[in-house]
Design a protein around this motif. Structure first.
Motif, short mmCIF file in Angstrom:
data_model
loop_
_atom_site.label_atom_id
_atom_site.label_comp_id
_atom_site.label_asym_id
_atom_site.label_seq_id
_atom_site.Cartn_x
_atom_site.Cartn_y
_atom_site.Cartn_z
N VAL A 30 -62.09 81.73 -22.63
CA VAL A 30 -62.24 82.91 -23.48
C VAL A 30 -63.69 83.05 -23.94
O VAL A 30 -64.26 84.14 -23.92
CB VAL A 30 -61.26 82.86 -24.67
CG1 VAL A 30 -61.57 83.96 -25.68
CG2 VAL A 30 -59.82 82.97 -24.19
N ALA A 31 -64.30 81.94 -24.32
CA ALA A 31 -65.70 81.97 -24.77
C ALA A 31 -66.62 82.42 -23.63
O ALA A 31 -67.54 83.22 -23.85
CB ALA A 31 -66.12 80.59 -25.28
N SER A 32 -66.38 81.94 -22.43
CA SER A 32 -67.19 82.32 -21.28
C SER A 32 -67.04 83.80 -20.98
O SER A 32 -68.04 84.51 -20.73
CB SER A 32 -66.78 81.50 -20.07
OG SER A 32 -67.47 81.92 -18.92
N ARG A 33 -65.82 84.29 -21.01
CA ARG A 33 -65.57 85.71 -20.76
C ARG A 33 -66.22 86.57 -21.83
O ARG A 33 -66.80 87.62 -21.54
CB ARG A 33 -64.06 85.96 -20.69
CG ARG A 33 -63.68 87.40 -20.45
CD ARG A 33 -64.10 87.87 -19.08
NE ARG A 33 -63.58 89.20 -18.85
CZ ARG A 33 -64.15 90.10 -18.10
NH1 ARG A 33 -65.25 89.81 -17.44
NH2 ARG A 33 -63.63 91.28 -17.95
N MET A 34 -66.16 86.13 -23.07
CA MET A 34 -66.77 86.88 -24.16
C MET A 34 -68.29 86.96 -23.97
O MET A 34 -68.90 88.03 -24.14
CB MET A 34 -66.45 86.24 -25.51
CG MET A 34 -66.92 87.08 -26.69
SD MET A 34 -66.34 86.46 -28.27
CE MET A 34 -67.32 84.98 -28.42
N GLN A 35 -68.92 85.85 -23.58
CA GLN A 35 -70.36 85.87 -23.33
C GLN A 35 -70.71 86.82 -22.19
O GLN A 35 -71.70 87.56 -22.26
CB GLN A 35 -70.86 84.47 -23.00
CG GLN A 35 -70.93 83.56 -24.18
CD GLN A 35 -71.38 82.15 -23.81
OE1 GLN A 35 -71.28 81.74 -22.66
NE2 GLN A 35 -71.87 81.42 -24.79
N GLN A 36 -69.88 86.82 -21.15
CA GLN A 36 -70.11 87.73 -20.03
C GLN A 36 -70.02 89.18 -20.49
O GLN A 36 -70.88 90.00 -20.14
CB GLN A 36 -69.07 87.46 -18.94
CG GLN A 36 -69.21 88.36 -17.73
CD GLN A 36 -68.06 88.16 -16.75
OE1 GLN A 36 -66.91 87.95 -17.16
NE2 GLN A 36 -68.36 88.22 -15.47
N ALA B 260 -54.06 75.63 -25.55
CA ALA B 260 -55.01 76.41 -26.34
C ALA B 260 -56.42 75.86 -26.17
O ALA B 260 -57.39 76.62 -26.05
CB ALA B 260 -54.60 76.41 -27.81
N GLN B 261 -56.55 74.54 -26.17
CA GLN B 261 -57.88 73.93 -26.00
C GLN B 261 -58.45 74.20 -24.61
O GLN B 261 -59.65 74.38 -24.46
CB GLN B 261 -57.80 72.43 -26.27
CG GLN B 261 -57.60 72.11 -27.73
CD GLN B 261 -57.36 70.65 -28.00
OE1 GLN B 261 -56.83 69.92 -27.15
NE2 GLN B 261 -57.71 70.19 -29.20
N ALA B 262 -57.61 74.27 -23.62
CA ALA B 262 -58.07 74.58 -22.27
C ALA B 262 -58.47 76.05 -22.15
O ALA B 262 -59.37 76.40 -21.39
CB ALA B 262 -56.98 74.25 -21.25
N LEU C 167 -45.43 70.93 -29.25
CA LEU C 167 -46.64 71.28 -30.02
C LEU C 167 -47.89 70.71 -29.37
O LEU C 167 -48.94 71.37 -29.32
CB LEU C 167 -46.51 70.78 -31.46
CG LEU C 167 -45.45 71.48 -32.31
CD1 LEU C 167 -45.30 70.78 -33.65
CD2 LEU C 167 -45.79 72.95 -32.49
N GLN C 168 -47.80 69.50 -28.84
CA GLN C 168 -48.95 68.90 -28.17
C GLN C 168 -49.30 69.66 -26.90
O GLN C 168 -50.48 69.86 -26.59
CB GLN C 168 -48.67 67.43 -27.85
CG GLN C 168 -48.70 66.54 -29.08
CD GLN C 168 -48.34 65.10 -28.78
OE1 GLN C 168 -47.51 64.82 -27.91
NE2 GLN C 168 -48.96 64.18 -29.51
#
Length: 59
Positions: free
Chosen positions: A20-26, A13-15, A6-7
């Motif tokens: 994902v956020a960067s790709r979404m902004q692009q 997921a945190q990495a 789980l860890q």
């Protein structure tokens, strides 16, 4: 599932989140540019399509 498993999942997921956020902004930026171009053409603003195509190919 073990605690270690789980860890590891959480760390992965945190990495992945910033990527994902960067790709979404692009993608949002590209969509915004494409919509602005379409709106400008529909409103009769900007250079004709053939001039824009020549400028893009010259870069």
């Amino acid at each position: 599932m073990s605690r270690a498993s789980l860890q590891a999942d959480l760390a992965n997921a945190q990495a992945r989140n910033p990527r994902v956020a960067s790709r979404m902004q692009q993608l949002e930026r590209r969509l915004s540019e494409a919509l602005a171009e379409q709106i400008g053409r529909a409103a009769g603003l900007g250079a004709p399509a053939d001039v824009e195509e020549l400028q893009r190919s010259a870069l």
